[in-house]
Design an enzyme around this catalytic site. Structure first.
Site, PDB file in Angstrom:
ATOM      1  N   ASP A 483       0.809  -1.222   0.000  1.00 20.95           N
ATOM      2  CA  ASP A 483       0.000   0.000   0.000  1.00 20.95           C
ATOM      3  C   ASP A 483       0.838   1.266   0.000  1.00 20.95           C
ATOM      4  OD1 ASP A 483      -2.687  -0.813   0.024  1.00 20.95           O
ATOM      5  OD2 ASP A 483      -2.574  -1.348   2.135  1.00 20.95           O
TER       6      ASP A 483
HETATM    7  C1  BGC Z   1       0.347   1.285   6.243  1.00 25.40           C
HETATM    8  C2  BGC Z   1      -0.043   0.061   5.469  1.00 25.40           C
HETATM    9  C3  BGC Z   1      -1.525   0.011   5.353  1.00 25.40           C
HETATM   10  C4  BGC Z   1      -2.041   1.309   4.752  1.00 25.40           C
HETATM   11  C5  BGC Z   1      -3.522   1.331   4.532  1.00 25.40           C
HETATM   12  C6  BGC Z   1      -0.278   2.517   5.663  1.00 25.40           C
HETATM   13  O1  BGC Z   1      -0.006   3.607   6.468  1.00 25.40           O
HETATM   14  O2  BGC Z   1       1.733   1.394   6.297  1.00 25.40           O
HETATM   15  O3  BGC Z   1       0.460  -1.109   6.090  1.00 25.40           O
HETATM   16  O4  BGC Z   1      -1.903  -1.063   4.552  1.00 25.40           O
HETATM   17  O5  BGC Z   1      -1.658   2.376   5.568  1.00 25.40           O
HETATM   18  O6  BGC Z   1      -4.262   1.689   5.610  1.00 25.40           O
HETATM   19  C1  NOJ Z   2      -1.704  -3.777   5.405  1.00 24.87           C
HETATM   20  C2  NOJ Z   2      -2.859  -3.866   4.489  1.00 24.87           C
HETATM   21  O1  NOJ Z   2      -4.000  -4.285   5.205  1.00 24.87           O
HETATM   22  C3  NOJ Z   2      -2.578  -4.829   3.375  1.00 24.87           C
HETATM   23  O2  NOJ Z   2      -3.656  -4.841   2.470  1.00 24.87           O
HETATM   24  C4  NOJ Z   2      -1.307  -4.466   2.683  1.00 24.87           C
HETATM   25  O3  NOJ Z   2      -1.068  -5.405   1.674  1.00 24.87           O
HETATM   26  C5  NOJ Z   2      -0.148  -4.394   3.644  1.00 24.87           C
HETATM   27  N1  NOJ Z   2      -0.483  -3.504   4.716  1.00 24.87           N
HETATM   28  C6  NOJ Z   2       1.144  -3.934   2.986  1.00 24.87           C
HETATM   29  O4  NOJ Z   2       1.108  -2.590   2.672  1.00 24.87           O
END
Ligand code: BGC
Ligand code: NOJ
Length: 805
Positions: A483
């Site tokens: 993400d």
């Molecule tokens: C985090 C991710 C997460 C994303 C979506 C980011 O700040 O690092 O792990 O999936 O937010 O909420």
């Molecule tokens: C947490 C999110 O829930 C997931 O969808 C994502 O793949 C990982 N973070 C990595 O960014």
């Protein structure tokens, strides 16, 4: 250092101190009503949706860290204490919390009064039950006052924490006998209310928080409790609570049970009122009657245990290592169930108001859950698919209450569509229910525009093919699995969300990871196309997959590992050409899982690079070297300090991809080593370093660039649960359902010479033993078979499988 121990017989983790390195929590509830509860009684509960239907209030980022929950207080002749230690935090002579499967019992003892409270949500019940068992362990009579406490949330948790100008005028309650009713907004559009009752006469009650606590007191010293008397307050605005006062006389050795019920009730609109202005309490009375005695509580607890016996019976291993067995047989499937229920919504790191059900997340959660309750997986698949757009892209999230896509987060994560293929394939492999492919499912929840589930998969697959960049690799869009790899964002505004900000136009950023995921999902997609008679589509899909593999090897191979992506300008990301972020874990894991470069050597080279560069004592970090400054062309990934989260943290979610990749190469020792390094039960001994629960995975462990290397954050709600379960059960132990049979192909570490697994699948029971033998091969009911796939047996049959390796 440990702060408790596993009790495998009881399927519990026993915590022996309230001062764990962080609150260690558990979940109550199995289907619609849920609670979070910490080892000192903190937490909250909700019905279906942690944002829209929250029953009790909880303050994140609080001081002390975990104050707010359903609490019980004892006033023993002026000595005030909490059996759960918090919130009073008076010293206890004995303390023990047992987190079990969907229940938690907390015991505290002080001055010869022992209070054991078991908390759970009975099956098919929208309520928490708390049985408070008070025992006089001394030799003089005790005259005690017990006070309960729950603070009500005004249903919508986001609004509850933001809209004080309105909310402070709203709270209302009713009291009838020993039951307190929270009825805020019931007078207008809500048809639901909460009840908090006890199966005993009460000496008093409170429903107004300030009357009970005192405006300038904390929950450690509510005035009513310290003074030993409830105020019988009726809330009118400000803040609503429920508190009962029960006076308890106990002879030496005597024990008394009180059963408290905190539940959610709904009335049909036409039956809202009992009489003008008086809430219809019929359903609440029926609920309270179901838990009016301690015997009824015992029965409900037994039913819950039987429910878990049934589910956990689906996969059992005897590996000779109790840590492996307790992960595989108890805690990992339990966590899979919790992630299936919660997605990423409510934990001690997710507030329940930020995120609903993730499209990508929920599909992955299915992988670890589908064998437990396939019918619920089916329903989930259809819900998820209904949030897909007609062009194959998808809402990134939806709210469980409405099952509608969440506009606040939107779309554009170009890996999302492919996860639906992965989820549906796992479901059909487990169940054989190919009819699901013919189910009619709306696009974007629009009943006027629908297609079969297979049509949804087609649009998923082609969304990737239609959205490719200059190298022929899939366009990344807003981001892919990672993400935080936001190659089109170019965000300059402080605080702006990388997840929702407008992307810059004209970019052609491409993802090697999505290419790997595409190649991985293609054979399953092709097989499902054949199931619905689309042979040409199946053939074309296989061709597309081999073309994509070739593209990856041509443009996605960096010499010693797979490249991660091409950025907006066409520069490589995750390449030796870069100063930082030279190698990323995701494409190594997924491309090898997809089989890319397995025959030509790139796969082995890539995983060797992972071992040489990314591995650490605490697991495999996401990338190296970590970014030391903000890169506008990379986005959120470079916002984290080095070693945390996506910037080089140990993302436990994709460590198992590498483990599975290792099994593809036949390297069982490496695969197991990667699995074991992050498995919570193996980290229990370093709980003071790890800090989070030793019975469930955390999303992240700080990487080697971080000052706190080895420290975990974000426990419970993570795709880590499903993927580690898949890695150990399906690839290392090698027992995995395929479309045409159960494959049994263990790739074990060398120290594990023998193993036995029992696996329930499609109603049949497979008893599998793995060991040395004269010649390698698989025997089914004593008869050798070709290959490693056992044709599915008829439901009800038991099949004996011997595997010699
Ligand atoms: C985090 C991710 C997460 C994303 C979506 C980011 O700040 O690092 O792990 O999936 O937010 O909420
Ligand atoms: C947490 C999110 O829930 C997931 O969808 C994502 O793949 C990982 N973070 C990595 O960014």
């Amino acid at each position: 250092m440990k702060f408790g121990h596993f009790d495998d017989e009881a399927r519990e983790y026993v915590i022996t101190t309230p001062r764990t390195p962080y609150p260690w929590i558990n979940y109550l509830g199995t289907e619609e009503f849920f609670g979070l509860i910490s080892n000192t009684g903190g937490g909250y509960s909700f019905y279906r949706d942690a944002r829209m239907r929250r029953l009790t209030r909880y303050r994140y980022n609080n001081m002390p860290i975990d104050v707010g929950g359903r609490y019980y207080y004892i006033n023993d002749g002026g000595d005030v204490w909490s059996p759960s230690w918090s919130p009073v935090q008076a010293d206890l002579d004995f303390f023990e919390t047992r987190h079990g499967l969907s229940y938690t019992s907390i015991t505290g003892e002080r001055n010869n009064v022992r209070v054991e409270t078991v908390h759970f949500v009975p099956l098919e019940t929208n309520a928490e039950v708390h049985r408070v068992r008070i025992t006089n362990t001394g030799d003089t009579p005790k005259s005690l006052k017990l006070f309960s406490f729950a603070e009500f949330n005004l249903w919508n948790a986001f609004d509850d924490q933001t809209n004080y100008q309105r909310n402070l005028s709203l709270p209302e309650a009713e009291v009838e006998g020993s039951a307190i009713y929270h009825t805020t907004e019931y007078r207008e559009r809500r048809n639901h209310y909460a009840v908090y009752g006890v199966n005993s006469e009460i000496a008093g009650f409170d429903t107004d928080r300030d009357s009970f606590v005192g405006l300038y007191n904390g929950l450690d010293a509510p005035e009513a409790v310290t003074e030993g008397e409830c105020r019988n307050s009726m809330v009118s605005g400000w803040a609503a609570i429920g508190s009962h006062q029960v006076n308890v006389e106990l002879a030496p050795g005597e024990q008394r049970d009180l059963v408290f019920v905190l539940g959610y009730l709904e009335n049909p609109p036409e039956d809202k009122w009992e009489s003008p202005g008086v809430v219809n309490k019929e359903p609440a009375r029926a609920l309270l009657a179901r838990f009016a005695t301690s015997g009824q509580v015992d029965d409900a607890l037994a039913a819950l245990r039987t429910y878990w016996d049934g589910m956990l019976g689906a996969y059992n291993v005897d590996s000779g290592d109790e840590r492996v067995d307790r992960m595989v047989n108890i805690w990992n499937p339990y966590q899979c169930m919790v992630t299936f229920n919660m997605s990423r919504s409510a934990s001690y790191f997710e507030t329940g108001i930020g995120r609903g059900m993730g499209f990508r997340d929920s599909n992955q959660d299915l992988l670890g859950f589908v064998h437990l309750v396939p019918e619920r997986a089916r329903e989930r698949i259809l819900d998820i698919a209904a949030t897909q757009f007609p062009d194959g892209s998808a809402y990134h999230q939806y709210q469980p209450l409405t099952k509608r896509g969440n506009d606040e987060v939107g779309t554009g994560f170009n890996d999302d569509p492919l996860w639906l293929i992965e989820g549906v394939a796992a479901y059909i492999k487990e169940t054989g229910d190919t009819a699901i492919l013919g189910e009619d499912v709306p696009f974007d929840n629009d009943a006027e525009d629908s297609g079969t589930l297979f049509e949804h998969l087609r649009r998923s697959f082609h969304h990737v093919l239609h959205n490719r960049g200059p190298h022929g690799l899939p366009l990344i869009g807003r981001a892919d699995w990672n993400d935080c790899l936001n190659l089109n964002c170019f965000s300059e505004t402080p605080g702006e969300s990388f997840q929702t900000t407008e992307n810059k136009d004209g970019g052609t950023a491409e993802s090697v990871f999505i290419a790997g995921l595409f190649v991985h999902s293609a054979p399953d997609y092709a097989a499902m196309a054949e199931m619905v008679g689309e042979q040409a589509e199946a053939d074309a899909a296989r061709v597309s997959a081999s073309e994509m593999s070739a593209v990856v090897l041509e443009h996605g191979w960096d010499g010693d590992w797979f490249v991660r992506a091409y950025d907006f300008f066409g520069n490589k990301v995750g390449s030796a050409e870069n100063d930082e972020g030279q190698i990323y874990i995701e494409p190594q894991g997924f491309c090898v899982m997809a089989g890319i470069g397995v025959e030509t050597g790139e796969a082995e080279r890539a995983l060797d690079s992972v071992g040489e560069i990314l591995d650490s004592d605490h697991g495999i970090v996401l990338l190296q070297p970590a970014y030391t400054s903000y890169h506008i062309e990379l986005g959120e990934i470079s916002t984290y300090p080095p070693g945390y989260k996506e910037n080089g943290g140990i993302f436990c979610h994709n460590n198992p991809w590498v483990a599975i990749g290792e099994t593809k190469l036949g390297r069982g020792d490496k695969a197991f080593e990667y699995w074991e390094k992050i498995a919570p039960a193996f980290r229990e001994d370093i709980s003071e370093v790890h800090r989070l629960e030793p019975y469930v995975y955390a999303q992240m462990i700080a990487g080697k660039d971080a000052p706190k290397h080895g420290e975990a954050k974000n426990s419970w709600l993570t795709g880590t649960a499903a993927w580690n379960f898949v890695a150990i059960t399906q690839h290392i132990f090698g027992v995995r359902p395929e479309f045409d049979g159960l494959r049994v192909e263990p790739i074990l570490p060398s120290h594990m010479a023998e193993l036995s697994v029992s696996r329930r699948c499609r109603g049949a029971e497979y008893r599998i033993t793995v060991g040395g033998g004269e010649s390698p091969g698989v025997r089914v009911d004593g008869v050798p078979i070709e290959g490693t796939v056992i044709p599915y047996a008829t439901a009800g049959e038991t099949v004996d499988v011997e595997v010699s390796i």
